[in-house]
Design an enzyme around this catalytic site. Structure first.
Site, PDB file in Angstrom:
ATOM      1  N   ASP A  66       0.639  -1.159  -0.114  1.00 58.74           N
ATOM      2  CA  ASP A  66       0.115  -0.048   0.018  1.00 58.74           C
ATOM      3  C   ASP A  66       0.918   1.287  -0.010  1.00 58.74           C
ATOM      4  O   ASP A  66       1.985   1.183   0.048  1.00 58.74           O
ATOM      5  CB  ASP A  66      -0.956   0.122   1.067  1.00 58.74           C
ATOM      6  N   ASN A 135      -8.155  -2.759  14.244  1.00 59.07           N
ATOM      7  CA  ASN A 135      -9.282  -3.333  13.756  1.00 59.07           C
ATOM      8  C   ASN A 135      -9.088  -4.293  12.939  1.00 59.07           C
ATOM      9  O   ASN A 135     -10.104  -4.859  11.833  1.00 59.07           O
ATOM     10  CB  ASN A 135      -9.883  -2.131  13.041  1.00 59.07           C
ATOM     11  N   HIS A 137      -7.593  -4.841   9.991  1.00 57.10           N
ATOM     12  CA  HIS A 137      -7.081  -4.498   8.390  1.00 57.10           C
ATOM     13  C   HIS A 137      -6.021  -5.116   8.065  1.00 57.10           C
ATOM     14  O   HIS A 137      -5.052  -5.418   9.023  1.00 57.10           O
ATOM     15  CB  HIS A 137      -7.226  -2.974   8.293  1.00 57.10           C
ATOM     16  N   GLU A 142      -9.997  -1.976   5.049  1.00 55.94           N
ATOM     17  CA  GLU A 142     -10.653  -1.737   6.238  1.00 55.94           C
ATOM     18  C   GLU A 142     -11.908  -2.575   6.396  1.00 55.94           C
ATOM     19  O   GLU A 142     -12.228  -3.033   5.513  1.00 55.94           O
ATOM     20  CB  GLU A 142     -11.077  -0.133   6.403  1.00 55.94           C
TER      21      GLU A 142
END
Ligand code: GLP
Length: 242
Positions: A66, A135, A137, A142
């Site tokens: 990313d 979380n 990800h 996400e």
């Protein structure tokens, strides 16, 4: 999914470096998928040590997971900058074999297509390193990201913006969007190694490993991958029930 529990961060990093070194020794032209964040810093330090001891990266190709959208590759918080600081600038990799999405690309859709095509043209990724967000990800995928997603321009969750603010002067400076390889792009990799350390990751790890496979927990998709290893330190493994 295989789980390896290391006694601490240093051991976690060494175990991951062992897997990469073995791959490169077997296949000098291996294609690696790389991640950023705090988690893989120790792995990259290990790889630099191994390079000094003879590990040859000259034929290795890399693809990063990313990159922030809107940051030029020379920006100190860009993932391009991070990778050159921590790894590429310290090993004998050739610049043409290094790939990250271009955060400053004028046409984001075209950039996503270019990136997916380039991974395919390289024959796919042999081993993908992943971190995990608190979380759950992976990359910047996400909760709620479709499992069928490929490289795209994604919106960062408020929790991710907050967590990554430490790399910027102010929270307002954190880009709100990023390019990320998709869940499907990650699942296509021939092997996957996810690293997690520290108590802050324990819930995400437990949900990924033992919870239901759901798009609400992006890392849970890895339960469906045929060759995926989680390397955890004891704190990150704390909430696993076995
Ligand atoms: C970031 C990155 C992920 C990384 C994760 C965890 O937002 N996009 O690729 O794995 O969050 O980061 P850290 O290792 O700093 O905890």
């Amino acid at each position: 999914m295989q789980i390896k529990i290391a006694k601490d961060y240093a051991e976690m990093s060494r175990l991951a470096a062992d897997m990469i070194s073995r791959l490169i020794e077997d296949r000098p032209d291996a294609v690696l998928g790389l991640a950023t964040g705090s988690t893989p810093v120790g792995l990259y330090e290990e790889l630099v040590k191994r390079h000094k001891a003879g590990l040859d990266f000259s034929r290795v190709t890399t693809f990063n997971l990313d990159e922030y959208y809107g940051l030029h590759g020379e920006h100190p918080a860009s993932y391009n900058y991070y990778m050159w600081e921590h790894l590429f600038g310290k090993i004998n990799i050739s610049q043409e074999k290094v790939n990250l999405p271009n955060g400053a690309a004028p046409d984001p859709e075209e950039e996503c297509r270019r990136y997916e095509d380039k991974i395919a043209a390289a024959g796919g990724i042999d081993l993908q390193i992943l971190g995990i967000g608190s979380n759950a990800h992976i990359g910047f995928n996400e909760p709620g990201t479709p499992f069928g997603s490929v490289t795209s321009l994604v919106k960062l969750a408020p929790a991710t913006i907050q967590a990554n603010a430490r790399f910027f002067e102010r929270e307002e400076d954190v880009p709100r969007k990023a390019f990320s390889m998709g869940i499907k792009s990650i699942m296509r990799c021939r092997s996957i190694v996810l690293l997690a350390n520290g108590e802050g990751k324990a819930d995400a790890v437990a949900a990924a490993v033992q919870g239901p496979v759901t798009e609400e927990v992006p890392a849970s998709v890895l339960q469906l991958h045929p060759n995926c290893t989680f390397i955890l330190d004891e704190a990150a493994a704390k909430k696993l029930s076995c």
